[in-house]
Scaffold this motif. Sequence first.
Motif, short mmCIF file in Angstrom:
data_model
loop_
_atom_site.label_atom_id
_atom_site.label_comp_id
_atom_site.label_asym_id
_atom_site.label_seq_id
_atom_site.Cartn_x
_atom_site.Cartn_y
_atom_site.Cartn_z
N LEU A 1 -47.63 43.23 28.62
CA LEU A 1 -48.45 43.65 27.49
C LEU A 1 -48.89 42.40 26.72
CD1 LEU A 1 -46.20 46.58 26.20
CD2 LEU A 1 -48.15 46.73 27.75
N THR A 2 -50.19 42.29 26.47
CA THR A 2 -50.72 41.15 25.73
C THR A 2 -51.30 41.61 24.41
OG1 THR A 2 -52.89 41.32 26.82
CG2 THR A 2 -51.25 39.89 27.86
N GLY A 3 -51.34 40.69 23.45
CA GLY A 3 -51.90 41.02 22.15
C GLY A 3 -51.62 39.92 21.14
N ARG A 7 -44.15 41.31 43.95
CA ARG A 7 -44.67 42.40 43.14
C ARG A 7 -45.89 41.93 42.36
NH1 ARG A 7 -39.92 44.19 39.41
NH2 ARG A 7 -41.45 45.78 38.79
N PRO A 8 -46.96 42.72 42.32
CA PRO A 8 -48.13 42.32 41.51
C PRO A 8 -47.79 42.33 40.03
CG PRO A 8 -48.39 44.57 42.30
CD PRO A 8 -47.17 44.01 42.99
N VAL A 9 -48.45 41.45 39.28
CA VAL A 9 -48.29 41.40 37.83
C VAL A 9 -49.58 41.93 37.20
CG1 VAL A 9 -47.80 39.96 35.83
CG2 VAL A 9 -46.78 39.40 38.06
N ILE A 10 -49.46 43.02 36.47
CA ILE A 10 -50.62 43.68 35.88
C ILE A 10 -50.49 43.65 34.36
CG2 ILE A 10 -51.93 45.84 35.68
CD1 ILE A 10 -51.08 46.52 38.50
N GLY A 11 -51.54 43.16 33.71
CA GLY A 11 -51.55 43.09 32.26
C GLY A 11 -52.28 44.28 31.65
N LEU A 12 -51.78 44.74 30.52
CA LEU A 12 -52.43 45.78 29.73
C LEU A 12 -52.71 45.20 28.35
CD1 LEU A 12 -50.19 48.91 30.54
CD2 LEU A 12 -52.19 48.06 31.80
N HIS A 13 -53.99 45.14 27.98
CA HIS A 13 -54.35 44.68 26.64
C HIS A 13 -54.79 45.90 25.85
CE1 HIS A 13 -55.26 41.54 23.72
NE2 HIS A 13 -56.26 42.32 23.35
N VAL A 14 -53.90 46.39 25.00
CA VAL A 14 -54.08 47.71 24.38
C VAL A 14 -54.81 47.64 23.04
CG1 VAL A 14 -52.00 48.50 25.55
CG2 VAL A 14 -51.82 47.68 23.21
N GLY A 15 -55.03 46.46 22.52
CA GLY A 15 -55.64 46.34 21.21
C GLY A 15 -57.13 46.04 21.25
N ALA A 16 -57.74 46.05 20.09
CA ALA A 16 -59.12 45.63 19.85
C ALA A 16 -59.28 45.59 18.34
CB ALA A 16 -60.14 46.58 20.47
N ALA A 64 -47.04 40.13 23.03
CA ALA A 64 -47.89 40.13 21.83
C ALA A 64 -47.26 39.26 20.75
CB ALA A 64 -48.07 41.55 21.32
N GLY A 65 -48.04 38.36 20.19
CA GLY A 65 -47.58 37.49 19.14
C GLY A 65 -46.72 36.33 19.60
N MET A 66 -46.48 36.21 20.91
CA MET A 66 -45.62 35.15 21.44
C MET A 66 -46.41 33.99 22.03
SD MET A 66 -42.60 37.40 23.26
CE MET A 66 -41.72 35.90 23.74
N THR A 67 -47.71 34.08 22.02
CA THR A 67 -48.54 33.03 22.62
C THR A 67 -49.64 32.61 21.64
OG1 THR A 67 -50.00 34.70 23.63
CG2 THR A 67 -48.17 33.87 24.97
N ASP A 68 -50.00 31.34 21.70
CA ASP A 68 -51.19 30.92 20.97
C ASP A 68 -52.41 31.18 21.85
OD1 ASP A 68 -51.34 28.82 22.83
OD2 ASP A 68 -50.46 27.35 21.46
N LEU A 69 -53.58 30.73 21.41
CA LEU A 69 -54.80 31.09 22.13
C LEU A 69 -54.82 30.53 23.55
CD1 LEU A 69 -57.53 32.52 21.87
CD2 LEU A 69 -58.49 30.39 20.98
N GLY A 70 -54.45 29.26 23.69
CA GLY A 70 -54.44 28.68 25.03
C GLY A 70 -53.41 29.32 25.94
N GLU A 71 -52.24 29.63 25.39
CA GLU A 71 -51.20 30.28 26.20
C GLU A 71 -51.61 31.69 26.58
OE1 GLU A 71 -47.56 27.77 24.12
OE2 GLU A 71 -48.04 29.80 23.43
N LEU A 72 -52.33 32.38 25.71
CA LEU A 72 -52.85 33.70 26.08
C LEU A 72 -53.76 33.59 27.29
CD1 LEU A 72 -53.37 36.72 25.62
CD2 LEU A 72 -55.17 36.07 23.99
N ALA A 73 -54.66 32.60 27.29
CA ALA A 73 -55.53 32.41 28.44
C ALA A 73 -54.72 32.08 29.69
CB ALA A 73 -56.54 31.30 28.16
#
Length: 361
Positions: free
Chosen positions: A225-227, A187-196, A250-259
Amino acid sequence: MTAPIHRHAGMNSPADPARIAVFQALNLGDLICTTPALRAIRGRFPAAQISFIGRPWAEDFVARLSAVDRFLPFPGFPGIAESPPGAGRMVPQWPRFDLVVQMHGSGEVSNGFVAALEAMHSVGFGPLGERRLTTALNWVENEPEPLRWLRLAEAVGAASAGLHVEFPVTPAERARVAALIGPPGERPVIGLHVGASDPSRRWPADSFTRLGDRLAERCQARIVLTGSEQERSLTASVRRMMTAAALDLAGMTDLGELAAVISTLDLLVTNDTGVSHVAAATRTPSIVLFGPTRPDRWAPLDRRRHQVIDATSYPGAPPDGAAALQALSVDDVLAACLAVPPSPASSRNRIRDQEQIAWAG
């Protein structure tokens, strides 16, 4: 278009600079866009000590870059919005730099900070007749950000070493993310980044919700969902409204983990924010939604891999960019998602500018 260069003392010294500082105290996307210029400067001055002056949060990112030797926290300066509280006009007693490159905007205020460093030479943007820098280039408002900073690098004799932007990710960060997301599947994994950071650049949460459900139904996609920590309430509302299951990171990763998360995705749908540049750096296919900001300046250069949706370009769209983004239909974004060709992560590692950079229009 080649913009004029106004030189005063210029780079006329027969000796290459031994101590170089680059100044930018902005946000994640701005910083990622400097990486081609930083590589070029390192290539031109391989023996120099290159320091980066930035906001404290940027130290982790800068430490990942082979082009930079050390990080210096920006002490603040009157008139620069990103200054810490109580900042004055005094600058730290750093050893004198031979060259300072100002990558903090058009220079109206930031050139004052650069001048206070009293470097032998300085380069940046400024108006005709700018005297605070030894070399001042004209600012071009809608110039693509990576090319803007490369133009500064060229002013000190540094040739481009590629247009690709960078965000190095460690094996430990990839392992941590694999534990969060799970092993790859069919199954494809699709991310949604809903914030700004600017609410006017956010597509409505309800629209992201409906898009996530339709992608789950049409593509059998796993939705992630990322954020940031500050965006947890926003992603939580999307997760609650969705019919399909979604993994909220969201809130579960630091900057490197987000990347690292972004690098594992088959597709990212994002507002125009720093995460869109993370996708560019990790070569993750993306759909970037624009409203009040302009794609000419802020969209990733690689328009084959990163599709731009300019909400103001649709027939009948409101003339105001923020209103146009609010009115952008889920059908239009879904159609763009369904048109993205498969791009497994294993095929995204090689960097060839001549193949990857395709200008829109």
